[in-house]
Structure formats: C-alpha cells, structure tokens
Design a protein around this motif. Structure first.
Motif, PDB file in Angstrom:
ATOM      1  N   TRP A  32      40.043 -11.675 -50.053  1.00  0.00           N
ATOM      2  CA  TRP A  32      37.991 -12.087 -50.724  1.00  0.00           C
ATOM      3  C   TRP A  32      38.380 -11.511 -49.038  1.00  0.00           C
ATOM      4  O   TRP A  32      38.967 -11.217 -48.061  1.00  0.00           O
ATOM      5  N   THR A  33      37.032 -11.354 -48.411  1.00  0.00           N
ATOM      6  CA  THR A  33      36.145 -11.387 -47.794  1.00  0.00           C
ATOM      7  C   THR A  33      34.924 -11.591 -47.220  1.00  0.00           C
ATOM      8  O   THR A  33      34.320 -12.194 -48.131  1.00  0.00           O
ATOM      9  N   SER A  34      34.063 -11.474 -46.169  1.00  0.00           N
ATOM     10  CA  SER A  34      32.849 -11.501 -45.867  1.00  0.00           C
ATOM     11  C   SER A  34      32.362 -10.095 -44.693  1.00  0.00           C
ATOM     12  O   SER A  34      33.021  -9.342 -43.783  1.00  0.00           O
ATOM     13  N   ALA A  35      31.169 -10.180 -45.251  1.00  0.00           N
ATOM     14  CA  ALA A  35      31.132  -9.230 -44.423  1.00  0.00           C
ATOM     15  C   ALA A  35      30.138  -9.727 -42.989  1.00  0.00           C
ATOM     16  O   ALA A  35      29.757 -10.737 -42.380  1.00  0.00           O
ATOM     17  N   ALA A  36      30.965  -9.799 -41.768  1.00  0.00           N
ATOM     18  CA  ALA A  36      29.974  -9.126 -40.137  1.00  0.00           C
ATOM     19  C   ALA A  36      28.869  -9.154 -40.278  1.00  0.00           C
ATOM     20  O   ALA A  36      28.837  -8.158 -40.051  1.00  0.00           O
ATOM     21  N   MET A  37      28.958  -9.996 -39.131  1.00  0.00           N
ATOM     22  CA  MET A  37      27.065 -10.114 -38.516  1.00  0.00           C
ATOM     23  C   MET A  37      27.573 -10.609 -37.119  1.00  0.00           C
ATOM     24  O   MET A  37      28.073 -11.459 -36.939  1.00  0.00           O
ATOM     25  N   PRO A  38      26.126 -10.170 -36.619  1.00  0.00           N
ATOM     26  CA  PRO A  38      26.055 -10.744 -34.471  1.00  0.00           C
ATOM     27  C   PRO A  38      25.416 -11.875 -34.735  1.00  0.00           C
ATOM     28  O   PRO A  38      24.237 -12.094 -35.641  1.00  0.00           O
ATOM     29  N   LEU A  39      25.794 -13.036 -34.530  1.00  0.00           N
ATOM     30  CA  LEU A  39      24.838 -14.230 -34.505  1.00  0.00           C
ATOM     31  C   LEU A  39      24.747 -14.756 -32.598  1.00  0.00           C
ATOM     32  O   LEU A  39      25.597 -14.832 -32.017  1.00  0.00           O
ATOM     33  N   MET A 149      30.614 -17.379 -24.885  1.00  0.00           N
ATOM     34  CA  MET A 149      30.370 -17.018 -25.826  1.00  0.00           C
ATOM     35  C   MET A 149      29.106 -17.160 -26.369  1.00  0.00           C
ATOM     36  O   MET A 149      28.076 -17.362 -26.657  1.00  0.00           O
ATOM     37  N   PRO A 150      28.332 -15.417 -25.476  1.00  0.00           N
ATOM     38  CA  PRO A 150      27.329 -15.044 -26.038  1.00  0.00           C
ATOM     39  C   PRO A 150      26.724 -14.751 -27.073  1.00  0.00           C
ATOM     40  O   PRO A 150      25.741 -15.090 -27.549  1.00  0.00           O
ATOM     41  N   THR A 151      27.424 -14.334 -27.926  1.00  0.00           N
ATOM     42  CA  THR A 151      27.433 -14.071 -29.180  1.00  0.00           C
ATOM     43  C   THR A 151      28.442 -13.687 -30.355  1.00  0.00           C
ATOM     44  O   THR A 151      29.564 -13.753 -29.735  1.00  0.00           O
ATOM     45  N   ILE A 152      28.029 -14.390 -31.229  1.00  0.00           N
ATOM     46  CA  ILE A 152      29.590 -14.573 -31.923  1.00  0.00           C
ATOM     47  C   ILE A 152      29.298 -13.744 -33.221  1.00  0.00           C
ATOM     48  O   ILE A 152      28.540 -13.622 -34.684  1.00  0.00           O
ATOM     49  N   THR A 153      30.249 -13.833 -33.940  1.00  0.00           N
ATOM     50  CA  THR A 153      30.930 -13.305 -35.405  1.00  0.00           C
ATOM     51  C   THR A 153      30.643 -13.896 -36.588  1.00  0.00           C
ATOM     52  O   THR A 153      31.856 -14.869 -36.565  1.00  0.00           O
ATOM     53  N   TYR A 154      30.328 -13.932 -37.449  1.00  0.00           N
ATOM     54  CA  TYR A 154      29.791 -14.733 -38.570  1.00  0.00           C
ATOM     55  C   TYR A 154      29.534 -13.891 -39.839  1.00  0.00           C
ATOM     56  O   TYR A 154      28.369 -12.933 -39.938  1.00  0.00           O
ATOM     57  N   HIS A 155      29.080 -14.217 -40.251  1.00  0.00           N
ATOM     58  CA  HIS A 155      28.889 -14.577 -42.114  1.00  0.00           C
ATOM     59  C   HIS A 155      27.428 -15.490 -42.338  1.00  0.00           C
ATOM     60  O   HIS A 155      28.292 -16.886 -42.199  1.00  0.00           O
ATOM     61  N   ALA A 156      26.080 -14.901 -42.747  1.00  0.00           N
ATOM     62  CA  ALA A 156      25.157 -16.492 -42.503  1.00  0.00           C
ATOM     63  C   ALA A 156      25.210 -16.724 -43.526  1.00  0.00           C
ATOM     64  O   ALA A 156      25.035 -17.950 -43.682  1.00  0.00           O
ATOM     65  N   ASN A 290      34.127  -8.764 -51.262  1.00  0.00           N
ATOM     66  CA  ASN A 290      32.059  -9.266 -51.716  1.00  0.00           C
ATOM     67  C   ASN A 290      31.444  -9.066 -49.856  1.00  0.00           C
ATOM     68  O   ASN A 290      31.615 -10.151 -49.229  1.00  0.00           O
ATOM     69  N   VAL A 291      30.961  -7.494 -49.605  1.00  0.00           N
ATOM     70  CA  VAL A 291      29.944  -7.445 -48.525  1.00  0.00           C
ATOM     71  C   VAL A 291      29.117  -7.666 -48.739  1.00  0.00           C
ATOM     72  O   VAL A 291      28.066  -6.976 -48.116  1.00  0.00           O
ATOM     73  N   GLY A 292      27.975  -8.467 -49.345  1.00  0.00           N
ATOM     74  CA  GLY A 292      26.849  -8.837 -49.285  1.00  0.00           C
ATOM     75  C   GLY A 292      26.177  -9.035 -48.284  1.00  0.00           C
ATOM     76  O   GLY A 292      26.854 -10.116 -47.053  1.00  0.00           O
ATOM     77  N   ILE A 293      25.332  -9.071 -48.024  1.00  0.00           N
ATOM     78  CA  ILE A 293      24.346  -9.302 -46.710  1.00  0.00           C
ATOM     79  C   ILE A 293      23.276  -9.547 -46.972  1.00  0.00           C
ATOM     80  O   ILE A 293      22.204  -8.509 -47.097  1.00  0.00           O
ATOM     81  N   SER A 294      22.756 -11.317 -47.023  1.00  0.00           N
ATOM     82  CA  SER A 294      21.287 -11.892 -47.093  1.00  0.00           C
ATOM     83  C   SER A 294      20.458 -11.315 -46.016  1.00  0.00           C
ATOM     84  O   SER A 294      20.305 -10.972 -45.115  1.00  0.00           O
ATOM     85  N   GLY A 295      19.434 -10.830 -47.626  1.00  0.00           N
ATOM     86  CA  GLY A 295      18.279  -9.096 -45.804  1.00  0.00           C
ATOM     87  C   GLY A 295      18.483  -8.124 -46.057  1.00  0.00           C
ATOM     88  O   GLY A 295      18.105  -7.370 -45.058  1.00  0.00           O
ATOM     89  N   ASN A 296      19.287  -7.260 -46.124  1.00  0.00           N
ATOM     90  CA  ASN A 296      20.185  -6.352 -46.313  1.00  0.00           C
ATOM     91  C   ASN A 296      19.265  -5.074 -46.293  1.00  0.00           C
ATOM     92  O   ASN A 296      18.571  -5.246 -47.695  1.00  0.00           O
TER      93      ASN A 296
END
Length: 452
Positions: A32-39, A149-156, A290-296
């Motif tokens: 399992w995985t998810s693509a990392a994104m900044p928040l 924690m100014p920037t969080i690593t997440y998957h939306a 799955n490393v899809g990102i909505s809006g990618n």
C-alpha cells in the motif's frame, strides 16, 4: 524491527521469534502507498488539530498483498521542521474506527517507541513479525504531540476516514461507534481465499467482521474527535517478498485516486484490479501501489507535484516495483485555457510522456500507457482540448515506447456518443467514473500485460 503481532480472528500463523531477525530493504515489497503532497497548516485547529494539541491520529489502509512480516514508512518529505511521533500502533480493523484489540501492537523504530523525522525525510518502523492476510484493512494509529508544523506531508483525497482524538491515546479500541457499510457495498473478506471472478462480476466479498443483529449502525464521534478523509504522514506499508512478488504502480490524477467513488469502500479501479490479479495464478504475487493525486497534471504543479516532478520518488523508488500504469493528462488538457500559465501544447505532452517512458525503462520498469477517458460535458471541456486528447490516445495505442496499453477510453465511452461517458459509468460530472465505472475499468484490463 523486533516485534510480534497477534493474528486476526481465524487466521492461523506461527509467530516467528522476534529477536535476531533482520531484513534488507530489497527483501520488502510495497502493499500500500499514497502519493505525498504538501499542506500548509490550516489556522483553524478545530478542523485540523495537528501541531496545536496532542492528538492520536487513526488511519485505515487497505493492503493489496499479504506476507509474514510488515513494516510501515512514515514521511516528513514536505515538512520544513522535524516531525516528532511519540508512539505508533498497528492493528486490524473491526469496523468504523474500532480495532480488533487482540491484534493491537506497538511499532518501534530501532527499538525506540518514538521517532523524530528530519525535514525532507521518511523513516521505517521495525518489522512486525506476523501473518498479514491479503486485502487486510490495517489500522495505523500515531500519537502526534503539539509541535511547530508549518507544512504537513499528507495525501488529500484518501476517500477513507481518518480520526483525530485529543490526548494521543494510540491504544483506544475505538473513537466512535462502528459505521454502517453502505448498502450493497462490502469490504473484502480477508480470511477467505480469493475465488476466480467473471468479467461481469464486481471483485467484492463478504466482510471479515459481520454486523451483529440489532447493532447500532449510526456514526457517532466521541467528544472532541475530528474526522477527515485524508491520510497524514503515511508513505508505505510493506510486506516481505515471497517468490516472485512485485508491485504495479499506478500513477495518475483523480480517476486513479478514486474521486467520487463511495468513501470507505475501496472502489478505486486499482483496488478493484487487485483481487483480479490475486485470482490469477500467474499474477497472484502482484500488489498495487496507487500514487494517483486528484487534480494532478503531467507538466505543471497543480494539486501536488506534476507527474514529471514526482515520477522518481513516487514510482521509480517504490519497493518491489515492476510495472507502472500511467493514466494522466486530462487536467493538463482541461486547464489549458484557464490562465496563460496553464497553456500547453500537444508536443509538450508528447515529450513529457516520452520522458516518463524513458525514466521507467532506465529503472528496469515496464510502463503501460492508459488512454484518457472521455470528458465532453465536464466543466473544463473544449473542442481543441478534445482534439489533443484524441491525438494523445492514438499515440498511446500505437507508440512502441510503451510495453502495453489499457484502453480505458473505449471501456468507459458511450458507444453511441464516444466523446462522452457511458451513462451507466458516469458519476454525474461527466469526468469521473461511478463505482460501476471503476469496476468496469478494472474488469477491462488484460492481465496478460502483467505477465511479460
């Protein structure tokens, strides 16, 4: 990496001795995985308390392969300050936020119950030594203390509920009463063998934990509990390699990320492909990452880094990767008229796909192109964008750059109106599939593509 992990319900396993066991990174494969994104951290802690208070974060991930050992990677890849995790537990899911308490075990990091991950880095837990059934719903609960924690690593777009409970108690049995499974949609039975499915069937089986007669099926969060549908700080779940086990990485946009599918049911097309692979003796050792990102987008930063920017991190470096399925580009086309900075050309897209194919082959991966699905009727449809989509789909079908093609366009299109979604597969926005559409996408994939 020295823990034992209790088996769920009727799953029988002989626990390996925890002491003296070690594995190399090459002995692991992603399940399992998810693509990392900044928040950027929201200012409203009532919506997301991370960083402001001590919280327990409970997250559920649906794995695609089983094994005898498991480890979890936590990420701070987009963080700009160190990430302190005070404690982390792993268990199997009962229902809602409730875990099976007999399976709850603490994770360690080089023997320590806590870890601090530097900005831009990720870290693995020690191994959990246990039988982990295929298609398990694994619950990962972390204690995140208050910290800058100014920037969080997440998957939306997790399409899966995540719970935040005040105080940081990672061992709590549940944060709310069990949620009802939506009518007609059930999670897979992780205790049963996977049977062969006809192409007309949906790859769905009975739940491992069946609702008790008279049980309350309403969702009622405990006081102070906050729910979101994103994943936070989770990078990978990995199991030990067995035989010819490997992974298929699916990279793309919201259609790969599962947008508009039913939440908490794992109806994304990659999730629905996994049981079909497992039911075939020649592909049964292949998991899905799955490393899809909505809006990618392929070319430009949109919702998260572009496919070009993230391909090495999200695809090439995935543990055990052997194949990659590329379904991306409709957002580049759709947004091409929104602003001058969004303008693209067909040549730029062709060059980008060529670059991605070459990157995959240089890393020893087989790359399979997927045609873009119809989008006439979507809010950002344009006739010149449609022309580019058709030309690019022809390129995917005919180019020798790729090791195969999945024709999602033909699977999803209305036979009478091929520029539009088939109504029975349309979620309603003329861009994203419904649950039935995602099922058709998975069922329409020729598994021989993954036997080369």
């Amino acid at each position: 990496m020295r823990l034992s992990f209790a088996a769920p319900l009727c799953v029988l396993a002989s626990l390996l001795p925890a002491a003296g066991f070690a594995q190399k990174d090459s002995d692991w494969v992603g399940t399992w995985t998810s693509a990392a994104m900044p928040l950027t951290q929201p200012s409203d802690k009532a919506k997301l308390p991370l960083g402001y208070d001590d919280v327990a974060v409970r997250q559920v991930v649906h794995i695609s392969q089983g094994g005898k050992r498991l480890r979890v990677a936590f990420t701070n890849e987009f963080g700009t300050t160190p990430l302190h995790i005070r404690a982390a537990h792993v268990a199997f899911l009962a229902a809602g936020s409730r875990i099976l308490p007999a399976t709850d075990k603490a994770l360690t990091f080089d023997g320590s119950p806590e870890i601090t991950i530097a900005p831009g880095q990720f870290a693995y837990s020690d191994a959990v030594v246990e039988s982990v059934p295929i298609f398990s719903d694994v619950v990962i609960t972390t204690s995140i203390p208050a910290q800058t924690m100014p920037t969080i690593t997440y998957h939306a777009l997790g399409m899966t509920t995540t719970w935040f409970a005040p105080g940081g108690d990672v061992a709590a049995q549940e944060f709310e009463t069990p949620a009802a499974v939506p009518p007609g949609i059930q999670p897979p039975d992780v205790s049963a063998p996977v049977r062969s499915l006809s192409r007309s069937e949906s790859p769905v089986q009975e739940p491992i934990v069946k609702p008790q007669p008279g049980a309350d099926t309403k969702t009622a969060a405990a006081p102070g509990v906050i729910k979101t549908s994103s994943w936070y700080f989770l990078k990978n779940v990995e199991v030990n390699k067995e035989g010819h086990s490997a992974a298929i990485v699916t990279i793309g946009d919201s259609i790969t990320d599962g947008a508009r599918s039913t939440p908490d049911t794992n109806r994304r097309w990659p999730d629905q492909l996994a049981p079909l692979l497992a039911a075939n003796k020649k592909t049964k050792r292949l998991g899905i990452l799955n490393v899809g990102i909505s809006g990618n987008r392929v070319l430009k930063f949109g919702a998260g880094p572009s496919a070009l920017d993230r391909f090495d991190r999200d695809v090439v470096k995935q543990p055990g990767a052997k194949y990659v399925v590329l379904l991306d580009g409709i957002n580049d086309i759709g947004n091409m008229h929104r602003a001058p900075v969004d303008a693209i050309t067909e040549k730029e897209m062709l060059d980008a796909y060529t670059t991605l194919a070459n990157k995959a082959h240089a890393a020893g991966l087989k790359i399979i192109a997927a045609t873009m699905t119809p989008y006439q009727g979507a809010k950002y449809y344009s006739e010149d964008g449609e022309q580019i989509r058709e030309h690019l789909n022809t390129f995917f079908r005919t180019s020798k750059l790729f090791d195969g093609v999945i024709d999602f366009d033909k699977i999803i299109a209305d036979p009478q109106h091929p520029l539009q979604f088939n109504p029975k597969y349309d979620s309603g926005d003329h861009l994203h599939p419904s649950d039935a559409g995602y099922t058709a996408m998975a069922a329409g994939i020729d598994l021989k593509l993954f036997r080369k």
